[in-house]
Scaffold this motif. Structure first.
Motif, PDB file in Angstrom:
ATOM      1  N   UNK A 112       0.835  -1.221   0.108  1.00  0.00           N
ATOM      2  CA  UNK A 112      -0.029   0.013  -0.097  1.00  0.00           C
ATOM      3  C   UNK A 112       0.930   1.116   0.028  1.00  0.00           C
ATOM      4  N   UNK A 113       1.885   1.260   0.758  1.00  0.00           N
ATOM      5  CA  UNK A 113       2.722   2.275   0.871  1.00  0.00           C
ATOM      6  C   UNK A 113       3.451   2.543  -0.551  1.00  0.00           C
ATOM      7  N   UNK A 114       3.943   1.487  -1.280  1.00  0.00           N
ATOM      8  CA  UNK A 114       4.617   1.700  -2.534  1.00  0.00           C
ATOM      9  C   UNK A 114       3.600   2.043  -3.461  1.00  0.00           C
ATOM     10  N   UNK A 115       2.251   1.863  -3.307  1.00  0.00           N
ATOM     11  CA  UNK A 115       1.212   2.191  -4.468  1.00  0.00           C
ATOM     12  C   UNK A 115       0.900   3.669  -4.107  1.00  0.00           C
ATOM     13  N   UNK A 116       0.930   4.296  -2.903  1.00  0.00           N
ATOM     14  CA  UNK A 116       0.770   5.741  -2.641  1.00  0.00           C
ATOM     15  C   UNK A 116       1.852   6.652  -3.133  1.00  0.00           C
ATOM     16  N   UNK A 117       3.033   6.048  -2.835  1.00  0.00           N
ATOM     17  CA  UNK A 117       4.274   6.593  -3.360  1.00  0.00           C
ATOM     18  C   UNK A 117       4.416   6.741  -4.673  1.00  0.00           C
ATOM     19  N   UNK A 118       3.985   5.542  -5.432  1.00  0.00           N
ATOM     20  CA  UNK A 118       4.157   5.581  -6.810  1.00  0.00           C
ATOM     21  C   UNK A 118       3.085   6.680  -7.561  1.00  0.00           C
ATOM     22  N   UNK A 119       1.811   6.395  -6.887  1.00  0.00           N
ATOM     23  CA  UNK A 119       0.751   7.170  -7.494  1.00  0.00           C
ATOM     24  C   UNK A 119       1.163   8.889  -7.502  1.00  0.00           C
ATOM     25  N   UNK A 120       1.821   9.235  -6.272  1.00  0.00           N
ATOM     26  CA  UNK A 120       2.049  10.567  -6.078  1.00  0.00           C
ATOM     27  C   UNK A 120       3.394  10.955  -6.934  1.00  0.00           C
ATOM     28  N   UNK A 121       4.063   9.988  -7.136  1.00  0.00           N
ATOM     29  CA  UNK A 121       5.275  10.425  -7.884  1.00  0.00           C
ATOM     30  C   UNK A 121       4.912  10.560  -9.560  1.00  0.00           C
ATOM     31  N   UNK A 122       3.970   9.620 -10.126  1.00  0.00           N
ATOM     32  CA  UNK A 122       3.371   9.765 -11.223  1.00  0.00           C
ATOM     33  C   UNK A 122       2.519  11.054 -11.675  1.00  0.00           C
ATOM     34  N   UNK A 123       1.935  11.534 -10.499  1.00  0.00           N
ATOM     35  CA  UNK A 123       1.261  12.708 -10.566  1.00  0.00           C
ATOM     36  C   UNK A 123       2.099  13.701 -10.613  1.00  0.00           C
ATOM     37  N   UNK A 124       3.166  13.800  -9.795  1.00  0.00           N
ATOM     38  CA  UNK A 124       4.289  14.844 -10.096  1.00  0.00           C
ATOM     39  C   UNK A 124       4.825  14.900 -11.654  1.00  0.00           C
ATOM     40  N   UNK A 125       5.166  13.733 -11.991  1.00  0.00           N
ATOM     41  CA  UNK A 125       5.786  13.735 -13.466  1.00  0.00           C
ATOM     42  C   UNK A 125       4.803  14.222 -14.731  1.00  0.00           C
ATOM     43  N   UNK A 126       3.629  13.741 -14.251  1.00  0.00           N
ATOM     44  CA  UNK A 126       2.341  14.431 -15.260  1.00  0.00           C
ATOM     45  C   UNK A 126       1.989  15.781 -15.183  1.00  0.00           C
ATOM     46  N   UNK A 127       2.212  16.254 -13.654  1.00  0.00           N
ATOM     47  CA  UNK A 127       2.097  17.773 -13.386  1.00  0.00           C
ATOM     48  C   UNK A 127       3.135  18.511 -14.226  1.00  0.00           C
ATOM     49  N   UNK A 128       4.285  18.120 -14.121  1.00  0.00           N
ATOM     50  CA  UNK A 128       5.471  18.635 -14.751  1.00  0.00           C
ATOM     51  C   UNK A 128       5.188  18.798 -16.332  1.00  0.00           C
ATOM     52  N   UNK A 129       4.911  17.892 -16.799  1.00  0.00           N
ATOM     53  CA  UNK A 129       4.536  17.364 -18.146  1.00  0.00           C
ATOM     54  C   UNK A 129       3.467  18.584 -18.581  1.00  0.00           C
ATOM     55  N   UNK A 130       2.288  18.678 -17.774  1.00  0.00           N
ATOM     56  CA  UNK A 130       1.269  19.621 -18.135  1.00  0.00           C
ATOM     57  C   UNK A 130       1.982  21.203 -18.226  1.00  0.00           C
ATOM     58  N   UNK A 131       2.594  21.484 -17.179  1.00  0.00           N
ATOM     59  CA  UNK A 131       3.023  22.843 -17.168  1.00  0.00           C
ATOM     60  C   UNK A 131       3.997  23.115 -18.586  1.00  0.00           C
ATOM     61  N   UNK A 132       5.037  22.087 -18.802  1.00  0.00           N
ATOM     62  CA  UNK A 132       5.786  22.296 -20.078  1.00  0.00           C
ATOM     63  C   UNK A 132       5.052  22.233 -21.441  1.00  0.00           C
ATOM     64  N   UNK A 133       3.997  21.446 -21.512  1.00  0.00           N
ATOM     65  CA  UNK A 133       3.283  21.556 -22.542  1.00  0.00           C
ATOM     66  C   UNK A 133       2.419  22.828 -22.857  1.00  0.00           C
ATOM     67  N   UNK A 134       2.066  23.297 -21.899  1.00  0.00           N
ATOM     68  CA  UNK A 134       1.336  24.337 -21.968  1.00  0.00           C
ATOM     69  C   UNK A 134       2.075  25.660 -22.161  1.00  0.00           C
ATOM     70  N   UNK A 135       3.313  25.669 -21.595  1.00  0.00           N
ATOM     71  CA  UNK A 135       4.348  26.816 -22.081  1.00  0.00           C
ATOM     72  C   UNK A 135       4.641  26.694 -23.521  1.00  0.00           C
ATOM     73  N   UNK A 136       5.030  25.345 -23.882  1.00  0.00           N
ATOM     74  CA  UNK A 136       5.476  25.227 -25.197  1.00  0.00           C
ATOM     75  C   UNK A 136       4.460  25.625 -26.256  1.00  0.00           C
ATOM     76  N   UNK A 137       3.135  25.114 -26.229  1.00  0.00           N
ATOM     77  CA  UNK A 137       1.961  25.476 -26.872  1.00  0.00           C
ATOM     78  C   UNK A 137       1.561  26.849 -27.144  1.00  0.00           C
ATOM     79  N   UNK A 138       1.867  27.305 -25.905  1.00  0.00           N
ATOM     80  CA  UNK A 138       1.175  29.002 -26.069  1.00  0.00           C
ATOM     81  C   UNK A 138       2.474  29.865 -26.486  1.00  0.00           C
ATOM     82  N   UNK A 139       3.641  29.651 -26.046  1.00  0.00           N
ATOM     83  CA  UNK A 139       4.653  30.370 -26.274  1.00  0.00           C
ATOM     84  C   UNK A 139       5.928  29.734 -26.727  1.00  0.00           C
TER      85      UNK A 139
END
Length: 556
Positions: free
Chosen positions: A5-32
């Motif tokens: 359970x601990x590994x799943x919680x940590x993996x989920x949080x880490x993947x969310x962080x990776x996806x969030x960074x990707x969202x910011x980067x793609x938004x900046x690249x698409x707009x500017x």
């Protein structure tokens, strides 16, 4: 909480962080994205400006790797020299460290506000810019949410019996800790995510400074490995940028790894907690790289140039083009729609060859050689041949029975082919002749004039790609953007002309010597851009967005 359970919680949080960074980067690249390239290309050979630009871009994109890919592409295209690209990446590493420092603050209260504002902009935005801004705000909100989840997931580790033994081993064996962090950073392809994890463990009291220091250094080197891996299939010019940055990081990490033991006691001055000490060490490490490595960027550029030789593919490319099977299938002439699609493919090929002629123009003007001049002239032969074949093929289609739509499309393709052939002639006859004269006479552009021409060339090349995308999409938004870009390029040429005249009035010797070259290059690039903009006219005219004449009728 069980280990699973601990590994799943940590993996989920880490993947969310990776996806969030990707969202910011793609938004900046698409707009500017286009604006970001112009910011980098505008700096010329000013390394301090380049480093500052890299810092700002890394903060916006939340990734030094994204800046590395951007700089590698610009270097391969001739917009940036290797020396300048390395300065950009040094600044980007510092910008990435600043992002980690900001994210280490407790900003969890901002997350709901950013998610609400970002969601509304993304869902209700009526144009691309608000939607991309919403994407960026959503990404930042998810980043803050993931940090909170990582903190909650690591809390049960305080009662773990295994963790102290692992941490103790890492504190004693710094080489293993360094290698593990480097490998993990390369696997997840995000140094920001790995550093946030390390700082999260330290903030929970699970990681002492002695074990965290080699992990920080390993993550820094792993970030350089990411760029090397992502550019492995690129040209030699692009690979040199990533290799030079990796050389700086490896050099700095090796020195830091040797000195952190004797000086680890001094790190207490960097912060009251282990997490503060580690994040400030990370920031200081990248700041030192900028200070000490920026003056060495030219030396590093020479070193990686000697290690990574230029790709010798002209003969292979020539054979590939000569063996290429034309898309103009004679068997399709009885099917007008299929034949028009085949003609569109051939026009796209023609455009790709023109792009290959235009891309190395600035490198050719800076360092002209007979071989480079001959290569562009050889490519122009393929453009001329494709132009002739397309006109004959479309004429054969028109001998059949076509409806109004098909007939209009055939005329549009002929016009596009004619304009592309004209653009190729401008490159092969005007710009190449300027390079040949420069080779014979040895005249040089002024630093300011050269920077202006590089920025102009960067804009024209971006518009060329936009025009070719428009050829297959018929997107009216894209068409309007291309026409707006035509006006912006005209303004760039006008401003460059005025600055050039001011330098002439000031008696600048290099401006006087290169006056004709400067004006002719600017005029040629403007003409190429105007020809590309014509691809948008049929789309806008059909929608009623294009006036028959720009002249306003004045009564009286």
């Amino acid at each position: 909480m069980t280990l699973v359970a601990l590994s799943l919680h940590l993996a989920g949080a880490t993947v969310l962080l990776l996806y969030a960074v990707h969202l910011v980067r793609s938004g900046v690249e698409n707009a500017y994205g286009t604006s970001l390239k112009r910011v980098l290309a505008r700096g010329g050979e000013r390394r301090i400006y380049a480093a500052a630009s890299g810092t700002v871009l890394a903060v916006l994109l939340q990734s030094s790797t994204a800046v590395a890919m951007l700089a590698s592409g610009l270097s391969a295209s001739g917009y940036l020299t290797l020396n300048t690209s390395l300065a950009v990446l040094l600044g980007a590493d510092l910008g990435s460290a600043l992002v980690v420092r900001v994210l280490s603050f407790d900003l969890g209260w901002l997350s709901p506000l950013l998610l609400a504002a970002g969601g509304l902009l993304y869902l209700k935005g009526r144009s691309d810019k608000p939607r991309e801004l919403g994407r960026m705000l959503l990404g930042i909100g998810f980043v803050l949410m993931s940090l909170k989840l990582i903190g909650e997931a690591t809390l049960p580790l305080k009662q773990s019996d295994v963790l102290p033994a692992v941490v103790g081993y890492l504190a004693k064996d710094q080489v293993t800790a360094f290698a593990a962090a480097m490998l993990f950073t390369w696997i997840v392809h995000s140094s920001v995510a790995v550093l946030i994890l390390i700082l999260g463990f330290a903030a929970q009291g699970l990681l002492p400074v002695e074990a965290g220091l080699p992990l920080i250094l390993g993550a820094n080197l792993g970030s350089g490995l990411i760029a090397m891996w992502l550019t492995r299939g690129f040209s030699a010019e692009a690979r040199r940028v990533a290799a030079g940055n990796l050389l700086f990081r490896a050099f700095g990490a090796a020195i830091a790894l040797l000195v952190i033991g004797p000086f680890s006691a001094e790190l207490q001055h960097l912060g009251a907690t282990a997490a503060e000490q580690l994040v400030h060490f990370h920031l200081a490490f990248n700041a030192c790289l900028v200070i000490f490595c920026l003056p060495l960027s030219q030396l590093a550029a020479s070193a990686v140039t000697s290690l990574i030789k230029s790709d010798l593919k002209s003969s292979e490319d020539s054979d590939t083009l000569a063996r290429r099977i034309s898309a103009l299938d004679q068997a399709l002439l009885d099917s007008p729609d299929a034949a028009l699609a085949a003609a569109t493919r051939e026009v796209l090929f023609m455009g790709e060859v023109v792009e290959r002629m235009l891309c190395p123009v600035m490198e050719l003007l800076e360092h002209p050689t007979p071989a480079k001049i001959e290569e562009i002239r050889r490519l122009d032969g393929y453009v001329n041949r494709a132009h002739r074949d397309i006109k004959l093929y479309l004429a054969a289609i028109h001998r059949g029975v076509l409806d109004e739509r098909q007939s209009r499309r055939g005329v549009e393709l002929i016009d596009i082919a004619i304009n592309l052939e004209h653009a190729g002639d401008i490159v092969s006859k005007t710009l190449v002749e300027i390079a040949r004269d420069k080779l014979e006479n040895g005249n040089n552009f002024s630093d300011e004039g050269w920077t202006e021409l590089k920025a102009l060339h960067a804009s024209v090349r971006d518009n060329m790609r936009l025009a070719f995308n428009l050829l297959v999409s018929d997107d009216p938004v894209m068409a309007r953007k291309l026409v707006r870009e035509k006006e912006r390029v005209r303004a760039l040429v006008r401003e460059s002309h005025e600055r050039h005249l001011a330098r002439l009035r000031a008696g600048r010797a290099e401006s006087v010597e290169s006056s004709n070259m400067h004006l002719e290059v600017a005029r040629a690039l403007k003409e190429v851009n105007s020809l590309l903009a014509t691809l948008a006219y049929p789309i806008l005219k059909q929608r009623g967005d294009l006036l028959e004449s720009r002249l306003a009728l004045v009564k009286g």
